[in-house]
Scaffold this motif. Structure first.
Motif, short mmCIF file in Angstrom:
data_model
loop_
_atom_site.label_atom_id
_atom_site.label_comp_id
_atom_site.label_asym_id
_atom_site.label_seq_id
_atom_site.Cartn_x
_atom_site.Cartn_y
_atom_site.Cartn_z
N ALA A 230 1.02 -1.31 -0.08
CA ALA A 230 0.14 0.08 -0.07
C ALA A 230 0.81 1.39 0.20
O ALA A 230 1.51 1.79 0.96
CB ALA A 230 -0.97 -0.01 1.19
N ALA A 231 1.11 1.83 -1.21
CA ALA A 231 1.95 3.01 -1.26
C ALA A 231 1.77 4.17 -0.32
O ALA A 231 2.71 4.64 0.31
CB ALA A 231 1.93 3.33 -2.68
N GLU A 232 0.57 4.40 -0.21
CA GLU A 232 0.27 5.67 0.69
C GLU A 232 0.57 5.49 2.13
O GLU A 232 0.78 6.15 2.92
CB GLU A 232 -1.15 5.97 0.81
N ARG A 233 0.67 3.97 2.84
CA ARG A 233 0.78 3.70 3.89
C ARG A 233 2.43 3.40 4.12
O ARG A 233 2.94 3.00 5.18
CB ARG A 233 0.14 2.15 4.20
N SER B 152 3.29 0.51 7.54
CA SER B 152 3.13 1.26 8.73
C SER B 152 2.35 0.59 9.84
O SER B 152 2.54 0.99 11.08
CB SER B 152 2.25 2.64 8.30
N ASP C 167 0.72 -3.41 4.58
CA ASP C 167 0.76 -2.11 5.11
C ASP C 167 1.97 -1.92 6.18
O ASP C 167 2.01 -2.29 6.98
CB ASP C 167 -0.56 -1.75 5.97
N MET D 144 4.57 5.60 3.19
CA MET D 144 5.25 7.09 3.42
C MET D 144 6.06 7.32 4.63
O MET D 144 7.33 7.78 4.85
CB MET D 144 4.50 8.11 3.02
N GLN E 156 -2.03 -7.66 0.42
CA GLN E 156 -1.34 -6.13 0.37
C GLN E 156 -0.78 -5.96 1.67
O GLN E 156 -1.46 -6.08 2.64
CB GLN E 156 -2.44 -5.09 0.11
#
Length: 315
Positions: free
Chosen positions: A31-34, A214, A212, A36, A210
């Motif tokens: 999950a690219a947004e997670r 983070s 995560d 960051m 997927q």
């Protein structure tokens, strides 16, 4: 590069290659947004390494390198554990529970007795168990601040070596853990194994593909890294008398709390303790290989061979 650092980086490189190859082969995505926040944290640590070296502050750069290595190990290690769990190999819970029974351990009775312990003692034990990451950070900072740079590198090498061994063994002997329903008890907290049972089930049945980054969770049951790492941390503090006894005491409490708050079998803990001793014995010669050798060339050559073996073992 010092031999201990070379070993740590070699293992981390092998873990990265294994995560990429296995993840692609098994259809996992990130999950690219997670991702960051972890990426920002790694960038910050890398900046600390560069700034410390430019300023000639060896203690700062050594601490930043150690934190960077352990952070990378955590991300790669948990990811690799997820990938191994997704292979859905036969579970070893029955065998591990039977091993505990042969040791004379009757968990329903033990849990009932633990539920009657004074609330402050349970709280303190729970805090010890869940403070492992904080223990690691404090240990790194203490070793760096007191100038025990070589000891710091050995500690990280032992932690990474024991950690990758833990993940590989758990991949061969997967287990949900010593599960018990917290609703049946008055004071006991839900164990980590209880909280992660749906996560492990999703990895095994294919519904979770997927990652995560983070919110990665440790899912290893056997051996217990919560028994391994506190011993390695306490050992690394042994030359610092003022830090060793408090660190060793807290490490002992962490290990004792591991079956209860981690949902581990007793044999998980025993195996974790043995693994800690093996890892410490394995990295000790690295200090001798660096002694009096400019650039640690001899140590690097020895570690390159060990690192190659580690990478082949992972892939």
């Amino acid at each position: 590069m010092p031999a201990a650092d070379a070993l740590s980086w070699a293992i981390l490189l092998g873990m990265l290659g294994s995560c990429v190859s296995l993840g692609l082969a098994m259809g996992f995505s990130i999950a690219a947004e997670r991702a960051m926040a972890p990426a920002a944290g790694l960038t910050l640590l890398l900046s600390g390494v560069v700034m410390g070296r430019r300023a000639g502050r060896k203690h700062v750069s050594a601490a930043a390198v150690a934190l960077l290595q352990m952070t990378l190990f955590t991300i790669l290690g948990v990811t690799l554990a997820y990938l191994f769990a997704a292979r859905a190999e036969p579970l070893w819970d029955a065998g591990l529970a039977a091993a505990d029974a042969r040791l004379g351990l009757h968990w329903p009775g033990l849990l009932a007795a633990a539920d009657r312990l004074p609330a402050p003692l349970l709280m303190l034990s729970g805090l010890a168990y869940h403070s492992l990451a904080v223990q690691m950070v404090i240990c790194i900072l203490v070793l760096a601040a007191t100038g025990r740079i070589e000891r710091l590198r050995l500690m990280v090498a032992a932690a990474v070596l024991a950690g990758v061994a833990t993940i590989l063994i758990s991949g061969l002997m997967p287990a949900f853990g010593n599960l018990f329903a917290p609703s049946a008890y008055r004071q006991l907290w839900p164990s980590v194994a209880w909280l992660e049972r749906d996560l492990i089930a999703g990895l095994r049945n294919g519904s979770l593909r997927q990652l995560d980054l983070s919110q990665l969770m440790g899912i290893v049951s056997f051996p217990s890294y919560h028994a391994t790492l506190p011993v390695i941390l306490a050992w690394s503090l042994r030359p610092i008398r003022g830090a060793f006894w408090p660190g060793a005491s807290w490490a002992g409490l962490t290990v004792m709390a591991t079956p209860l708050f981690g949902g581990h079998y007793a044999v998980d803990v025993i195996a974790g303790l043995l693994l800690a001793l093996i890892a410490i014995a394995a990295v000790r010669p690295l200090a001798a290989s660096d002694a009096g050798v400019p650039g640690s060339a001899g140590g690097i050559r020895a570690v390159q061979a060990k690192g190659t073996q580690a990478i082949h073992g992972l892939v």
